[in-house]
Every structure is written in structure tokens, then in C-alpha cells.
Design a protein around this motif. Structure first.
Motif, PDB file in Angstrom:
ATOM      1  N   HIS A 129       0.826  -1.173   0.096  1.00 53.62           N
ATOM      2  CA  HIS A 129      -0.020  -0.045  -0.047  1.00 53.62           C
ATOM      3  C   HIS A 129       1.003   1.215   0.134  1.00 53.62           C
ATOM      4  N   TYR A 130       0.421   2.440  -0.594  1.00 52.11           N
ATOM      5  CA  TYR A 130       1.103   3.707  -0.632  1.00 52.11           C
ATOM      6  C   TYR A 130       0.883   4.312   0.633  1.00 52.11           C
ATOM      7  N   GLU A 131       1.995   4.656   1.130  1.00 48.14           N
ATOM      8  CA  GLU A 131       1.967   5.759   2.287  1.00 48.14           C
ATOM      9  C   GLU A 131       2.758   7.002   2.109  1.00 48.14           C
ATOM     10  N   LEU A 132       1.902   8.178   2.360  1.00 43.43           N
ATOM     11  CA  LEU A 132       2.232   9.561   2.029  1.00 43.43           C
ATOM     12  C   LEU A 132       2.852  10.324   3.177  1.00 43.43           C
ATOM     13  N   ASP A 133       3.812  11.000   3.061  1.00 44.81           N
ATOM     14  CA  ASP A 133       4.417  11.961   3.795  1.00 44.81           C
ATOM     15  C   ASP A 133       4.026  13.587   3.530  1.00 44.81           C
ATOM     16  N   VAL A 134       3.342  14.202   4.143  1.00 41.32           N
ATOM     17  CA  VAL A 134       2.915  15.446   3.902  1.00 41.32           C
ATOM     18  C   VAL A 134       3.262  16.685   4.758  1.00 41.32           C
ATOM     19  N   ALA A 135       3.981  17.495   4.367  1.00 40.24           N
ATOM     20  CA  ALA A 135       4.333  18.561   5.076  1.00 40.24           C
ATOM     21  C   ALA A 135       3.683  19.870   5.086  1.00 40.24           C
ATOM     22  N   VAL A 136       3.147  20.469   6.045  1.00 40.04           N
ATOM     23  CA  VAL A 136       2.115  21.381   5.986  1.00 40.04           C
ATOM     24  C   VAL A 136       2.661  22.549   6.747  1.00 40.04           C
ATOM     25  N   GLU A 137       2.962  23.749   6.010  1.00 42.67           N
ATOM     26  CA  GLU A 137       3.419  24.991   6.603  1.00 42.67           C
ATOM     27  C   GLU A 137       2.167  26.077   6.493  1.00 42.67           C
ATOM     28  N   PRO A 138       1.526  26.076   7.536  1.00 39.58           N
ATOM     29  CA  PRO A 138       0.423  26.960   7.843  1.00 39.58           C
ATOM     30  C   PRO A 138       1.006  28.576   7.628  1.00 39.58           C
ATOM     31  N   TYR A 139       0.510  29.414   6.748  1.00 34.89           N
ATOM     32  CA  TYR A 139       0.566  30.879   6.973  1.00 34.89           C
ATOM     33  C   TYR A 139       0.253  31.615   8.004  1.00 34.89           C
ATOM     34  N   GLY A 140      -0.756  30.982   8.675  1.00 31.19           N
ATOM     35  CA  GLY A 140      -1.648  31.579   9.780  1.00 31.19           C
ATOM     36  C   GLY A 140      -0.864  31.090  11.131  1.00 31.19           C
ATOM     37  N   ASP A 141      -1.916  30.783  12.006  1.00 28.81           N
ATOM     38  CA  ASP A 141      -1.364  30.296  13.376  1.00 28.81           C
ATOM     39  C   ASP A 141      -1.107  28.957  13.378  1.00 28.81           C
ATOM     40  N   PRO A 142       0.019  28.270  13.572  1.00 31.91           N
ATOM     41  CA  PRO A 142       0.256  26.909  13.333  1.00 31.91           C
ATOM     42  C   PRO A 142      -0.432  26.051  14.345  1.00 31.91           C
ATOM     43  N   VAL A 143      -0.782  26.528  15.679  1.00 28.15           N
ATOM     44  CA  VAL A 143      -1.273  25.814  16.858  1.00 28.15           C
ATOM     45  C   VAL A 143      -2.882  25.823  16.298  1.00 28.15           C
ATOM     46  N   GLU A 144      -3.353  26.901  15.849  1.00 26.76           N
ATOM     47  CA  GLU A 144      -4.746  26.956  15.317  1.00 26.76           C
ATOM     48  C   GLU A 144      -4.973  25.870  14.280  1.00 26.76           C
ATOM     49  N   ALA A 145      -4.013  26.003  13.323  1.00 30.53           N
ATOM     50  CA  ALA A 145      -4.259  24.800  12.255  1.00 30.53           C
ATOM     51  C   ALA A 145      -4.083  23.241  12.913  1.00 30.53           C
ATOM     52  N   LEU A 146      -3.262  23.259  13.816  1.00 28.26           N
ATOM     53  CA  LEU A 146      -3.075  21.942  14.509  1.00 28.26           C
ATOM     54  C   LEU A 146      -4.382  21.630  15.204  1.00 28.26           C
ATOM     55  N   GLN A 147      -5.250  22.554  15.951  1.00 27.70           N
ATOM     56  CA  GLN A 147      -6.267  22.108  16.558  1.00 27.70           C
ATOM     57  C   GLN A 147      -7.479  21.688  15.293  1.00 27.70           C
ATOM     58  N   ILE A 148      -7.295  22.700  14.495  1.00 27.02           N
ATOM     59  CA  ILE A 148      -8.451  22.201  13.194  1.00 27.02           C
ATOM     60  C   ILE A 148      -8.434  20.816  12.804  1.00 27.02           C
ATOM     61  N   VAL A 149      -7.020  20.327  12.352  1.00 21.84           N
ATOM     62  CA  VAL A 149      -6.901  19.069  11.962  1.00 21.84           C
ATOM     63  C   VAL A 149      -7.093  18.007  12.945  1.00 21.84           C
ATOM     64  N   ALA A 150      -6.876  18.271  14.221  1.00 22.91           N
ATOM     65  CA  ALA A 150      -7.280  17.461  15.050  1.00 22.91           C
ATOM     66  C   ALA A 150      -8.644  16.995  15.436  1.00 22.91           C
ATOM     67  N   GLU A 151      -9.390  18.310  15.005  1.00 25.41           N
ATOM     68  CA  GLU A 151     -10.820  18.087  15.130  1.00 25.41           C
ATOM     69  C   GLU A 151     -11.484  17.367  14.018  1.00 25.41           C
ATOM     70  N   ALA A 152     -10.666  17.603  12.992  1.00 26.36           N
ATOM     71  CA  ALA A 152     -11.153  16.748  11.837  1.00 26.36           C
ATOM     72  C   ALA A 152     -10.876  15.188  11.948  1.00 26.36           C
ATOM     73  N   GLY A 153     -10.216  14.803  12.941  1.00 23.51           N
ATOM     74  CA  GLY A 153      -9.883  13.445  12.837  1.00 23.51           C
ATOM     75  C   GLY A 153     -11.190  12.541  13.711  1.00 23.51           C
ATOM     76  N   GLY A 154     -11.932  13.617  14.506  1.00 23.02           N
ATOM     77  CA  GLY A 154     -13.115  12.813  15.307  1.00 23.02           C
ATOM     78  C   GLY A 154     -12.987  11.804  16.094  1.00 23.02           C
ATOM     79  N   GLU A 155     -13.288  10.870  16.157  1.00 26.61           N
ATOM     80  CA  GLU A 155     -13.302   9.823  17.334  1.00 26.61           C
ATOM     81  C   GLU A 155     -12.301   8.835  16.984  1.00 26.61           C
ATOM     82  N   GLY A 156     -11.363   9.066  15.804  1.00 30.21           N
ATOM     83  CA  GLY A 156     -10.398   8.266  15.674  1.00 30.21           C
ATOM     84  C   GLY A 156      -9.111   8.212  16.190  1.00 30.21           C
ATOM     85  N   TRP A 157      -8.927   9.058  17.214  1.00 32.88           N
ATOM     86  CA  TRP A 157      -7.504   9.349  17.599  1.00 32.88           C
ATOM     87  C   TRP A 157      -7.378   8.103  18.623  1.00 32.88           C
ATOM     88  N   LEU A 158      -6.048   7.581  18.413  1.00 36.13           N
ATOM     89  CA  LEU A 158      -5.747   6.502  19.267  1.00 36.13           C
ATOM     90  C   LEU A 158      -4.922   6.757  20.581  1.00 36.13           C
TER      91      LEU A 158
END
Length: 216
Positions: A124-153
Motif C-alpha cells: 500500500h502507498y504511504e504519504l508524507d505530507v508537510a504542511v506549513e500554515p501561513y497563519g497560526d500553526p497551533v490553530e491549524a493543528l487544532q483544526i486538523v485534530a478536530e477533523a479526526g473525530g473519534e479516531g485518535w488512538l
């Protein structure tokens, strides 16, 4: 580089992260040992002194000012995603879908994606994705975390690096793209080596299967 207080010299390989005190950076250095040969040492940058020389691909010493400068490290989100895809054309489409989803979530950002196939069948393919937000990076982290819903281990936070691990909890759950079955999200604040105090950990709170683990 010369190791401080010695005549030994080494070649810088990479920056590992903050040093133990969080006042500077820890650096991995190739050091030649007469007994064990060349090995990697991890040292605080304050333990190194510049010699004015670098090493080329053939192992020859060359003036450091002839070496192109390394790319500047900036604070970013690093994602490692596992897919159920085995065809390269589909993997490329999934990568584009992930990038579009991330831009929708965090807004203006710089994204770089690399794909590789897992070493074991069914490859299977695995992807490495580097994201450099132009805004607040902690806010971007919070948004990405919320997008994971109940799947966090699980969540790990050592005061500098912050890691989340995600696995699809059911067939209807989607994180960034339908083809993603698992993911690791890392927050790497390369702009600053200092560590956050215990009172500010975890950086972003999520409900995780193994709850919050504190790395010290």
C-alpha cells in the motif's frame, strides 16, 4: 565541526530537535572513532565548534562557503498517512485530495507531499505530507485534530514535539480522504527550541483511546 574541548571532528548530519534544556538545538553528527569506525553522535549545538570546512559526497573536505545553504526549517505539521491504495495513479489522486482537504481546513499554507510504497505485500502507498500554515500553526493543528473525530488512538507531548495517532474507527469515518486507514500527525515548532511547561501540555486536547501520555 570540531567537538568542543577535543581534537575530534565530525560532519553534521541533521538537526534532531531541541537540546535537553530547551535552550538550543541537538544535532546529529557523524564522528570517526578509531575503534568503532564512523557513527552518529547526538550533541548540543553548544558542544560544536565550526572548522570552516564541510564534506562532499566523496568524503573530501571542502570550504563550507562552497556548499549551498540548507533549506530553512520552519514550524510545520508533518503527516504520515497510510492508505489502502496500491496503484500509483490512484495514489497521486489521493495525494491531491489530501492537499485540497488540508487547504480547506487550515487556509493558506505550503504543502509538500512524498509517496512511497510500504515494504510488505500488498505494498500500500504511504504519504508524507508537510504542511506549513501561513497563519497560526497551533490553530491549524487544532483544526486538523478536530477533523479526526473519534479516531485518535493516542497523544504524546514532550513540551516541544506533539504527536497524534489516528485509525479509522468505522467504515463511515473519513479523515482527509476516504482512502486513509491510519495517520500520524506531528507538530514540529522549528522556529523555537524551547519546551512548554507541564501546565501547557498537551498542546491540543483530544479524546484518545489511550488517553494522554506525557513524555518527559
Amino acid at each position: 565541526m570540531r567537538l568542543h574541548g577535543t581534537i575530534a571532528e565530525g560532519v553534521v548530519d541533521d538537526i534532531e530537535g531541541p537540546d535537553d534544556d530547551g535552550l538550543g538545538w541537538a544535532v546529529s553528527v557523524w564522528v570517526d572513532d578509531p575503534d568503532r569506525g564512523r557513527s552518529i553522535w547526538v550533541l548540543a549545538e553548544t558542544d560544536l565548534q565550526p572548522t570552516g570546512f564541510a564534506e562532499n559526497a566523496d568524503g573530501d573536505r571542502i570550504p563550507v562557503n562552497t556548499v549551498p545553504p540548507a533549506a530553512e526549517r520552519r514550524t510545520l505539521l508533518q503527516l504520515r498517512v497510510v492508505t489502502n491504495v496500491i496503484e500509483s495513479s490512484i495514489a497521486a489522486a489521493v495525494a491531491a485530495n489530501i492537499e485540497e482537504s488540508l487547504r480547506d481546513l487550515v487556509g493558506h499554507c505550503r504543502i509538500a507531499t512524498e509517496a512511497e510504497r510500504h515494504w510488505a505485500d500488498p505494498y500500500h502507498y504511504e504519504l508524507d505530507v508537510a504542511v506549513e500554515p501561513y497563519g497560526d500553526p497551533v490553530e491549524a493543528l487544532q483544526i486538523v485534530a478536530e477533523a479526526g473525530g473519534e479516531g485518535w488512538l493516542s497523544v504524546l507531548d514532550d513540551g516541544w514535539r506533539y504527536n497524534l495517532w489516528w485509525s479509522r474507527p468505522d467504515e463511515d469515518s473519513i479523515f482527509l480522504a476516504p482512502e486513509i486507514s491510519g495517520a500520524e500527525v506531528s507538530f514540529l515548532p522549528w522556529d523555537d527550541p524551547s519546551r512548554r511547561p507541564e501546565s501547557e501540555r498537551p498542546l491540543v486536547a483530544v479524546e484518545a483511546g489511550d488517553s494522554y501520555d506525557d513524555l518527559t
